[in-house]
Design a protein around this motif. Structure first.
Motif, PDB file in Angstrom:
ATOM      1  N   MET A 114       0.776  -1.110   0.068  1.00 27.28           N
ATOM      2  CA  MET A 114      -0.062  -0.125   0.014  1.00 27.28           C
ATOM      3  C   MET A 114       0.659   1.308   0.099  1.00 27.28           C
ATOM      4  SD  MET A 114      -2.818  -0.684   2.868  1.00 27.28           S
ATOM      5  CE  MET A 114      -4.316  -0.082   2.213  1.00 27.28           C
ATOM      6  N   THR A 115       0.414   2.120  -0.476  1.00 25.87           N
ATOM      7  CA  THR A 115       0.847   3.549  -0.563  1.00 25.87           C
ATOM      8  C   THR A 115       0.587   4.213   0.850  1.00 25.87           C
ATOM      9  OG1 THR A 115      -0.635   4.734  -1.661  1.00 25.87           O
ATOM     10  CG2 THR A 115       1.168   3.757  -2.854  1.00 25.87           C
ATOM     11  N   HIS A 116       1.093   5.441   1.110  1.00 28.54           N
ATOM     12  CA  HIS A 116       0.667   6.088   2.390  1.00 28.54           C
ATOM     13  C   HIS A 116      -0.933   6.832   2.075  1.00 28.54           C
ATOM     14  CE1 HIS A 116       4.824   6.438   3.969  1.00 28.54           C
ATOM     15  NE2 HIS A 116       4.141   6.425   5.069  1.00 28.54           N
ATOM     16  N   ASP A 117      -1.167   7.174   0.748  1.00 27.01           N
ATOM     17  CA  ASP A 117      -2.443   7.603   0.440  1.00 27.01           C
ATOM     18  C   ASP A 117      -3.251   6.478   0.603  1.00 27.01           C
ATOM     19  OD1 ASP A 117      -1.367  10.008   0.106  1.00 27.01           O
ATOM     20  OD2 ASP A 117      -1.005   9.790  -2.185  1.00 27.01           O
ATOM     21  N   GLU A 118      -3.099   5.388   0.091  1.00 24.71           N
ATOM     22  CA  GLU A 118      -4.089   4.261   0.232  1.00 24.71           C
ATOM     23  C   GLU A 118      -4.294   3.870   1.633  1.00 24.71           C
ATOM     24  OE1 GLU A 118      -3.147   1.956  -4.095  1.00 24.71           O
ATOM     25  OE2 GLU A 118      -1.757   1.460  -2.270  1.00 24.71           O
ATOM     26  N   PHE A 119      -3.122   3.833   2.451  1.00 26.29           N
ATOM     27  CA  PHE A 119      -3.581   3.527   3.888  1.00 26.29           C
ATOM     28  C   PHE A 119      -4.407   4.629   4.369  1.00 26.29           C
ATOM     29  CE2 PHE A 119      -2.290   3.939   8.463  1.00 26.29           C
ATOM     30  CZ  PHE A 119      -2.528   2.588   8.557  1.00 26.29           C
ATOM     31  N   TYR A 120      -4.250   5.793   4.312  1.00 23.90           N
ATOM     32  CA  TYR A 120      -4.799   6.934   4.900  1.00 23.90           C
ATOM     33  C   TYR A 120      -6.321   7.101   4.528  1.00 23.90           C
ATOM     34  CZ  TYR A 120      -1.509   7.922   8.432  1.00 23.90           C
ATOM     35  OH  TYR A 120      -0.586   7.750   9.411  1.00 23.90           O
ATOM     36  N   ALA A 121      -6.510   6.632   3.274  1.00 22.16           N
ATOM     37  CA  ALA A 121      -7.999   6.430   2.576  1.00 22.16           C
ATOM     38  C   ALA A 121      -8.565   5.416   3.341  1.00 22.16           C
ATOM     39  CB  ALA A 121      -7.531   6.272   1.057  1.00 22.16           C
ATOM     40  N   PHE A 122      -8.056   4.465   3.610  1.00 18.80           N
ATOM     41  CA  PHE A 122      -8.684   3.340   4.093  1.00 18.80           C
ATOM     42  C   PHE A 122      -9.202   3.673   5.502  1.00 18.80           C
ATOM     43  CE2 PHE A 122      -8.478   0.052   7.511  1.00 18.80           C
ATOM     44  CZ  PHE A 122      -9.229  -1.110   6.748  1.00 18.80           C
ATOM     45  N   ILE A 123      -8.067   4.488   6.322  1.00 17.74           N
ATOM     46  CA  ILE A 123      -8.435   5.043   7.571  1.00 17.74           C
ATOM     47  C   ILE A 123      -9.542   5.902   7.585  1.00 17.74           C
ATOM     48  CG2 ILE A 123      -7.446   6.390   9.725  1.00 17.74           C
ATOM     49  CD1 ILE A 123      -6.125   3.425   9.394  1.00 17.74           C
ATOM     50  N   ASP A 124      -9.626   6.955   6.783  1.00 21.87           N
ATOM     51  CA  ASP A 124     -10.522   7.858   6.711  1.00 21.87           C
ATOM     52  C   ASP A 124     -11.972   7.214   6.085  1.00 21.87           C
ATOM     53  OD1 ASP A 124      -8.848  10.135   7.140  1.00 21.87           O
ATOM     54  OD2 ASP A 124      -8.423  10.493   4.790  1.00 21.87           O
TER      55      ASP A 124
ATOM     56  N   PRO B 169      21.073  10.047  10.078  1.00 17.63           N
ATOM     57  CA  PRO B 169      20.860  10.876   8.862  1.00 17.63           C
ATOM     58  C   PRO B 169      19.720  11.192   8.549  1.00 17.63           C
ATOM     59  CG  PRO B 169      21.041   8.536   8.726  1.00 17.63           C
ATOM     60  CD  PRO B 169      21.397   8.845  10.091  1.00 17.63           C
ATOM     61  N   GLY B 170      18.805  10.990   9.573  1.00 20.03           N
ATOM     62  CA  GLY B 170      17.261  11.308   9.333  1.00 20.03           C
ATOM     63  C   GLY B 170      16.443  10.382   8.772  1.00 20.03           C
ATOM     64  N   LEU B 171      15.133  10.204   8.889  1.00 21.28           N
ATOM     65  CA  LEU B 171      14.413   9.179   8.580  1.00 21.28           C
ATOM     66  C   LEU B 171      13.133  10.003   7.837  1.00 21.28           C
ATOM     67  CD1 LEU B 171      13.867   6.289   8.168  1.00 21.28           C
ATOM     68  CD2 LEU B 171      12.711   6.417  10.290  1.00 21.28           C
ATOM     69  N   LYS B 172      12.706  10.246   6.309  1.00 17.50           N
ATOM     70  CA  LYS B 172      11.910  10.843   5.887  1.00 17.50           C
ATOM     71  C   LYS B 172      10.716   9.998   5.695  1.00 17.50           C
ATOM     72  CE  LYS B 172      14.826  13.565   3.076  1.00 17.50           C
ATOM     73  NZ  LYS B 172      15.346  14.644   4.157  1.00 17.50           N
ATOM     74  N   ASP B 173      10.711   8.755   5.770  1.00 18.63           N
ATOM     75  CA  ASP B 173       9.664   7.688   5.594  1.00 18.63           C
ATOM     76  C   ASP B 173       8.684   7.768   7.000  1.00 18.63           C
ATOM     77  OD1 ASP B 173       9.963   7.073   2.901  1.00 18.63           O
ATOM     78  OD2 ASP B 173      11.010   5.182   3.315  1.00 18.63           O
ATOM     79  N   GLU B 174       7.263   7.723   6.892  1.00 19.78           N
ATOM     80  CA  GLU B 174       6.555   7.537   8.042  1.00 19.78           C
ATOM     81  C   GLU B 174       6.302   5.985   7.913  1.00 19.78           C
ATOM     82  OE1 GLU B 174       3.287  10.481   7.597  1.00 19.78           O
ATOM     83  OE2 GLU B 174       4.874  11.845   6.646  1.00 19.78           O
ATOM     84  N   PHE B 175       5.981   5.693   9.095  1.00 14.23           N
ATOM     85  CA  PHE B 175       5.842   4.245   9.565  1.00 14.23           C
ATOM     86  C   PHE B 175       4.453   4.360  10.206  1.00 14.23           C
ATOM     87  CE2 PHE B 175      10.067   4.358   8.529  1.00 14.23           C
ATOM     88  CZ  PHE B 175      10.376   2.829   8.058  1.00 14.23           C
TER      89      PHE B 175
ATOM     90  N   TRP C  41       5.187  -0.900  10.992  1.00 17.06           N
ATOM     91  CA  TRP C  41       5.466  -1.184   9.548  1.00 17.06           C
ATOM     92  C   TRP C  41       5.281  -0.064   8.737  1.00 17.06           C
ATOM     93  CZ3 TRP C  41       1.508  -5.240  11.282  1.00 17.06           C
ATOM     94  CH2 TRP C  41       2.169  -6.432  11.577  1.00 17.06           C
ATOM     95  N   HIS C  42       5.926  -0.062   7.658  1.00 23.60           N
ATOM     96  CA  HIS C  42       5.891   1.064   6.628  1.00 23.60           C
ATOM     97  C   HIS C  42       4.689   0.548   5.524  1.00 23.60           C
ATOM     98  CE1 HIS C  42       6.543   3.575   2.862  1.00 23.60           C
ATOM     99  NE2 HIS C  42       7.418   3.976   3.605  1.00 23.60           N
ATOM    100  N   PRO C  43       4.005   1.435   5.301  1.00 27.72           N
ATOM    101  CA  PRO C  43       2.540   1.010   4.406  1.00 27.72           C
ATOM    102  C   PRO C  43       3.076  -0.171   3.184  1.00 27.72           C
ATOM    103  CG  PRO C  43       2.422   3.246   5.012  1.00 27.72           C
ATOM    104  CD  PRO C  43       3.872   2.629   5.398  1.00 27.72           C
ATOM    105  N   GLU C  44       4.147   0.175   2.817  1.00 26.69           N
ATOM    106  CA  GLU C  44       4.561  -0.725   1.485  1.00 26.69           C
ATOM    107  C   GLU C  44       4.877  -2.141   1.918  1.00 26.69           C
ATOM    108  OE1 GLU C  44       7.942   1.048  -0.550  1.00 26.69           O
ATOM    109  OE2 GLU C  44       6.788   2.827  -1.011  1.00 26.69           O
TER     110      GLU C  44
END
Length: 95
Positions: free
Chosen positions: A1-11, A52-58, A72-75
């Motif tokens: 899943m992408t982040h957008d798909e994940f949050y569309a499910f939550i919404d 170094p930082g972590l741009k991805d959201e989990f 978990w990462h949505p992917e």
């Protein structure tokens, strides 16, 4: 899943109260029942340059079948199924 798909499910299932029972089907073939707790924020690099930082959201889940938290990462997720909204609602099941 992408982040957008994940949050569309939550919404779509109105799971922002963090109490909906969901089944999580992973790309590795496993599946789990639990609740989604929250997403993490991106982490900026440290001032000393060691991190170094972590741009991805989990996403953080509590899994009832393992009695533990997972991050978990949505992917990593193939798909989600909402089994019951308000599963952890205070007072649920009381007469």
């Amino acid at each position: 899943m992408t982040h957008d798909e994940f949050y569309a499910f939550i919404d779509h299932h109105k799971l922002h109260s963090f109490d909906g029972l969901i089944e999580i089907f992973m790309k590795n073939g496993s599946s789990h029942r639990g609740v989604w707790i929250t997403g993490t924020v991106p982490l900026d690099p440290s001032v000393d340059g060691l991190f170094p930082g972590l741009k991805d959201e989990f996403e953080i889940f509590y899994l009832f079948d393992h009695k533990k938290f997972e991050v978990w990462h949505p992917e990593e997720i193939e798909r989600l199924v909402c089994i019951q909204q308000n599963y952890l609602r205070p007072g649920a099941g009381k007469n």
